[in-house]
Design a protein around this motif. Sequence first.
Motif, PDB file in Angstrom:
ATOM      1  N   TYR A   1       9.467   2.444  -2.409  1.00  0.00           N
ATOM      2  CA  TYR A   1       9.397   3.176  -3.442  1.00  0.00           C
ATOM      3  C   TYR A   1       8.897   2.689  -4.767  1.00  0.00           C
ATOM      4  O   TYR A   1       8.024   3.328  -5.584  1.00  0.00           O
ATOM      5  N   LYS A   2       8.695   1.154  -4.978  1.00  0.00           N
ATOM      6  CA  LYS A   2       8.263   0.462  -5.553  1.00  0.00           C
ATOM      7  C   LYS A   2       6.307   0.240  -5.810  1.00  0.00           C
ATOM      8  O   LYS A   2       5.983   1.389  -6.412  1.00  0.00           O
ATOM      9  N   ALA A   3       6.319   1.146  -3.974  1.00  0.00           N
ATOM     10  CA  ALA A   3       4.889   0.849  -4.341  1.00  0.00           C
ATOM     11  C   ALA A   3       4.455   2.519  -4.097  1.00  0.00           C
ATOM     12  O   ALA A   3       3.458   3.048  -5.345  1.00  0.00           O
ATOM     13  N   ASN A   4       5.225   3.215  -3.662  1.00  0.00           N
ATOM     14  CA  ASN A   4       4.977   4.848  -4.272  1.00  0.00           C
ATOM     15  C   ASN A   4       4.834   5.443  -5.099  1.00  0.00           C
ATOM     16  O   ASN A   4       4.279   5.588  -6.342  1.00  0.00           O
TER      17      ASN A   4
ATOM     18  N   PRO B   1      16.606   5.985  -5.803  1.00  0.00           N
ATOM     19  CA  PRO B   1      16.024   4.360  -6.059  1.00  0.00           C
ATOM     20  C   PRO B   1      13.839   5.428  -7.046  1.00  0.00           C
ATOM     21  O   PRO B   1      13.375   4.670  -7.798  1.00  0.00           O
ATOM     22  N   GLU B   2      13.957   6.567  -6.105  1.00  0.00           N
ATOM     23  CA  GLU B   2      12.602   7.201  -6.440  1.00  0.00           C
ATOM     24  C   GLU B   2      13.058   7.463  -8.426  1.00  0.00           C
ATOM     25  O   GLU B   2      12.186   7.249  -9.412  1.00  0.00           O
ATOM     26  N   THR B   3      13.823   7.942  -8.549  1.00  0.00           N
ATOM     27  CA  THR B   3      14.334   8.715  -9.815  1.00  0.00           C
ATOM     28  C   THR B   3      14.135   7.337 -10.429  1.00  0.00           C
ATOM     29  O   THR B   3      14.128   7.518 -12.563  1.00  0.00           O
ATOM     30  N   VAL B   4      15.126   6.056 -10.471  1.00  0.00           N
ATOM     31  CA  VAL B   4      15.264   5.546 -10.898  1.00  0.00           C
ATOM     32  C   VAL B   4      13.349   4.940 -11.477  1.00  0.00           C
ATOM     33  O   VAL B   4      13.990   4.210 -12.722  1.00  0.00           O
ATOM     34  N   LEU B   5      12.883   4.461 -10.750  1.00  0.00           N
ATOM     35  CA  LEU B   5      12.197   3.732 -10.692  1.00  0.00           C
ATOM     36  C   LEU B   5      10.814   4.613 -11.327  1.00  0.00           C
ATOM     37  O   LEU B   5      10.091   4.435 -12.392  1.00  0.00           O
ATOM     38  N   ALA B   6      11.076   5.953 -11.181  1.00  0.00           N
ATOM     39  CA  ALA B   6       9.816   6.937 -12.099  1.00  0.00           C
ATOM     40  C   ALA B   6      10.174   6.770 -13.327  1.00  0.00           C
ATOM     41  O   ALA B   6       9.331   6.579 -14.529  1.00  0.00           O
ATOM     42  N   ARG B   7      11.893   6.846 -14.022  1.00  0.00           N
ATOM     43  CA  ARG B   7      12.069   6.180 -15.043  1.00  0.00           C
ATOM     44  C   ARG B   7      11.556   5.642 -16.135  1.00  0.00           C
ATOM     45  O   ARG B   7      11.373   5.021 -16.986  1.00  0.00           O
ATOM     46  N   GLU B   8      12.079   3.954 -15.310  1.00  0.00           N
ATOM     47  CA  GLU B   8      10.935   2.969 -15.768  1.00  0.00           C
ATOM     48  C   GLU B   8       9.596   2.905 -16.049  1.00  0.00           C
ATOM     49  O   GLU B   8       8.833   2.704 -16.884  1.00  0.00           O
TER      50      GLU B   8
ATOM     51  N   LEU C   1       2.683  12.614  -1.865  1.00  0.00           N
ATOM     52  CA  LEU C   1       2.916  12.022  -0.742  1.00  0.00           C
ATOM     53  C   LEU C   1       4.735  11.890  -0.213  1.00  0.00           C
ATOM     54  O   LEU C   1       4.929  12.725  -0.846  1.00  0.00           O
ATOM     55  N   ALA C   2       3.977  11.879   1.016  1.00  0.00           N
ATOM     56  CA  ALA C   2       4.724  12.323   2.012  1.00  0.00           C
ATOM     57  C   ALA C   2       6.088  11.111   1.905  1.00  0.00           C
ATOM     58  O   ALA C   2       5.635   9.547   2.561  1.00  0.00           O
ATOM     59  N   ARG C   3       6.898  11.098   1.765  1.00  0.00           N
ATOM     60  CA  ARG C   3       8.335  10.120   1.503  1.00  0.00           C
ATOM     61  C   ARG C   3       8.083   9.303   3.002  1.00  0.00           C
ATOM     62  O   ARG C   3       9.046   8.228   2.415  1.00  0.00           O
ATOM     63  N   HIS C   4       9.094  10.375   4.151  1.00  0.00           N
ATOM     64  CA  HIS C   4       8.648   9.298   4.888  1.00  0.00           C
ATOM     65  C   HIS C   4       8.009   9.411   5.729  1.00  0.00           C
ATOM     66  O   HIS C   4       8.341   9.240   7.298  1.00  0.00           O
ATOM     67  N   GLY C   5       6.568   9.204   4.988  1.00  0.00           N
ATOM     68  CA  GLY C   5       5.836   8.525   6.511  1.00  0.00           C
ATOM     69  C   GLY C   5       4.762  10.046   6.585  1.00  0.00           C
ATOM     70  O   GLY C   5       5.896  11.588   6.555  1.00  0.00           O
ATOM     71  N   PHE C   6       3.500  10.440   6.709  1.00  0.00           N
ATOM     72  CA  PHE C   6       3.412  12.026   7.469  1.00  0.00           C
ATOM     73  C   PHE C   6       3.503  13.146   8.425  1.00  0.00           C
ATOM     74  O   PHE C   6       4.314  13.893   9.548  1.00  0.00           O
TER      75      PHE C   6
ATOM     76  N   ASP D   1       0.110  -0.837   0.124  1.00  0.00           N
ATOM     77  CA  ASP D   1      -0.019  -0.274  -0.087  1.00  0.00           C
ATOM     78  C   ASP D   1       0.512   1.305   0.023  1.00  0.00           C
ATOM     79  O   ASP D   1       2.100   1.118   0.633  1.00  0.00           O
ATOM     80  N   ALA D   2       0.536   2.047  -0.470  1.00  0.00           N
ATOM     81  CA  ALA D   2       0.860   3.717  -0.603  1.00  0.00           C
ATOM     82  C   ALA D   2       0.239   4.932   0.103  1.00  0.00           C
ATOM     83  O   ALA D   2      -1.067   4.600  -0.233  1.00  0.00           O
ATOM     84  N   GLY D   3       0.538   5.064   1.162  1.00  0.00           N
ATOM     85  CA  GLY D   3      -0.500   6.145   1.336  1.00  0.00           C
ATOM     86  C   GLY D   3      -0.588   7.446   0.712  1.00  0.00           C
ATOM     87  O   GLY D   3       0.742   7.810   0.951  1.00  0.00           O
ATOM     88  N   LEU D   4      -1.050   8.554   0.920  1.00  0.00           N
ATOM     89  CA  LEU D   4      -1.386   9.472   0.009  1.00  0.00           C
ATOM     90  C   LEU D   4      -2.090  10.734   0.298  1.00  0.00           C
ATOM     91  O   LEU D   4      -3.693  10.409   0.878  1.00  0.00           O
TER      92      LEU D   4
END
Length: 270
Positions: free
Chosen positions: A63-66, A186-193, A47-52, A31-34
């Motif tokens: 990162y993958k869920a986000n 990790p975020e940048t790489v997954l976003a590109r994919e 989305l708060a990367r480190h949680g709210f 799950d990703a909470g946003l």
Amino acid sequence: MRIAIIGGTGVYDPRILSNVREETIDTPYGDAGLRIGEYRGEEIAFLARHGFGHTVPPHMINYKANIAALKMLGVERVIATSAVGSLNPDMPPGMFVFFDQFIDFAKSEVRTFFDGGEHGVVHLDYGEPYCPEIRGVLYEKARKLGIEAINGGCYVCTDGPRFETPAEIKMFETLGGDLVGMTSVPETVLAREAQLCYSSIAMITNWAAGISPTPLTHQEVVDIMEANGEKLRSLIMATIEDLPQERGCGCAAAGVDIPWLDEYKKTHWR
Ligand code: HPA
């Protein structure tokens, strides 16, 4: 929904959205909470990367869920924020940098959606890891708003959660790094994919270890981020207003389809 904001350390509420609702997005990776709200009539995800409440350390971020959640919501562009330390004398604390390159020293994360087997294997180009179109608008808006900023710079990503040793910082300097942080790659790489445009507003919160005259603390990072919250908000708002409707960059073409996200959505979302 075209745009998402990922808030890093010190940015837990963008305070630019209205009619905000909390959502938990069910993805194949968890799950990703946003929060989803509106800005000028347009839906935007936050989305708060480190949680709210800053409860998730860098090495525990899903990162993958986000990124999967943002992709499944139809997001095309991500504007992220990140607190960074500086190793470059021309990039002092308080300055914003829109980095254009990274060096990856964070190894705890598997940073691909393509794990082999039925999902296959991909090897993508990261010649331009950060969206040049968003970076251009960020830089132009920063200048108009009188925010001291640099368009370009090399981000070094570590695993954290500890700060670096002075010896590590010296090595990163030798390698051509300008800034150091614990989360952006990790975020940048997954976003590109996932064919998303991704750009980061790096806020320099401190001189890196060995350059800083005092021991580093998480509190000083949070304090500087909070002190610059208003600037950050104005910059994000001005940038969102000015992003062209259609993407004019090569980010989407540089990524790949992830068909199982659509399939999961069909079977798991109501
Ligand atoms: N090192 C790693 N991450 C950081 C720093 C730093 O000096 N400052 C803010 N995030």
